[in-house]
Each structure stands twice: as structure tokens, then as C-alpha cells.
Write a protein that holds these residues in place. Structure first.
Motif, PDB file in Angstrom:
ATOM      1  N   VAL A   3     -23.611  -0.568 -36.742  1.00 40.31           N
ATOM      2  CA  VAL A   3     -24.110  -2.010 -36.296  1.00 40.31           C
ATOM      3  C   VAL A   3     -22.365  -2.075 -35.445  1.00 40.31           C
ATOM      4  N   TYR A   5     -21.151  -5.325 -33.664  1.00 36.07           N
ATOM      5  CA  TYR A   5     -20.518  -6.431 -33.469  1.00 36.07           C
ATOM      6  C   TYR A   5     -19.849  -7.201 -32.311  1.00 36.07           C
ATOM      7  N   GLY A   9     -23.075 -12.236 -33.269  1.00 34.28           N
ATOM      8  CA  GLY A   9     -23.723 -12.177 -34.760  1.00 34.28           C
ATOM      9  C   GLY A   9     -22.851 -10.662 -34.709  1.00 34.28           C
ATOM     10  N   GLN A  11     -25.581  -7.087 -35.939  1.00 32.66           N
ATOM     11  CA  GLN A  11     -26.703  -6.232 -35.822  1.00 32.66           C
ATOM     12  C   GLN A  11     -26.883  -5.332 -36.276  1.00 32.66           C
ATOM     13  N   VAL A  25     -32.569  -3.996 -44.707  1.00 31.75           N
ATOM     14  CA  VAL A  25     -31.788  -4.679 -44.151  1.00 31.75           C
ATOM     15  C   VAL A  25     -32.216  -6.218 -44.730  1.00 31.75           C
ATOM     16  N   GLU A  26     -31.388  -6.879 -44.610  1.00 33.72           N
ATOM     17  CA  GLU A  26     -31.261  -8.675 -45.323  1.00 33.72           C
ATOM     18  C   GLU A  26     -30.202  -8.730 -43.731  1.00 33.72           C
ATOM     19  N   GLN A  27     -30.964 -10.347 -43.254  1.00 28.94           N
ATOM     20  CA  GLN A  27     -30.008 -11.197 -42.328  1.00 28.94           C
ATOM     21  C   GLN A  27     -30.524 -12.292 -41.973  1.00 28.94           C
ATOM     22  N   PRO A  31     -24.843 -13.194 -42.870  1.00 30.44           N
ATOM     23  CA  PRO A  31     -23.947 -12.023 -42.904  1.00 30.44           C
ATOM     24  C   PRO A  31     -25.576 -10.727 -42.740  1.00 30.44           C
ATOM     25  N   LEU A  32     -24.450  -9.346 -42.092  1.00 34.53           N
ATOM     26  CA  LEU A  32     -25.837  -8.762 -42.283  1.00 34.53           C
ATOM     27  C   LEU A  32     -25.502  -7.784 -43.883  1.00 34.53           C
ATOM     28  N   VAL A  33     -26.847  -7.618 -44.245  1.00 29.94           N
ATOM     29  CA  VAL A  33     -26.822  -7.271 -45.515  1.00 29.94           C
ATOM     30  C   VAL A  33     -28.032  -5.764 -46.007  1.00 29.94           C
ATOM     31  N   GLU A  47     -22.040  -5.540 -46.230  1.00 31.10           N
ATOM     32  CA  GLU A  47     -22.212  -6.626 -46.172  1.00 31.10           C
ATOM     33  C   GLU A  47     -21.191  -6.935 -44.878  1.00 31.10           C
ATOM     34  N   THR A  49     -20.296  -9.123 -41.486  1.00 27.77           N
ATOM     35  CA  THR A  49     -19.912 -10.529 -40.459  1.00 27.77           C
ATOM     36  C   THR A  49     -18.855 -10.925 -40.104  1.00 27.77           C
TER      37      THR A  49
END
Length: 61
Positions: A3, A5, A9, A11, A25-27, A31-33, A47, A49
Motif C-alpha cells: 500500500v 500512503y 490518498g 493506493q 480491491v475497492e476504493q 478509504p482503500l478496502v 481498510e 486511510t
């Protein structure tokens, strides 16, 4: 899981699941999930952020 940071944001750079797991992967603008799930339904969820610095929470279900 890698990840990046930044104050702009968070990524996901890579998300490689272990054998027998799938990854999603959800965004959705927040937040990145990242969800890792196996065939039996076990879920590991990250999760991530940026809120005055990097934060992360891992949920095991």
C-alpha cells in the motif's frame, strides 16, 4: 499486500492472494478496502486511510 500512503490518498500497489484465496480491491472515493476471501468464506479485510498520517485496520471474519 503493498500500500502507498500519501496525504492525497491511499493506493494499492499490489494485492496477491495466498493459494485458495481471492482478492478484491475497492476504493469508492474513500478509504482503500482490500478483501481476501477463501472458498470456505473466511474473510480478511484491510481498510487503509490517510487521516493526519497513515492508518490501517485489519478485520478477520
Amino acid at each position: 499486500m503493498v500500500v502507498r500512503y500519501r496525504p492525497q490518498g491511499v493506493q494499492a500497489l499490489s494485492a496477491t492472494p495466498a493459494d485458495g484465496y481471492s482478492v478484491s480491491v475497492e476504493q469508492p472515493g474513500g478509504p482503500l478496502v482490500v478483501n481476501f476471501r477463501n472458498a470456505a468464506g473466511r474473510l480478511s479485510r484491510l481498510e487503509a486511510t490517510w487521516s493526519n498520517g497513515p492508518t490501517a485496520k485489519v478485520i478477520e471474519q
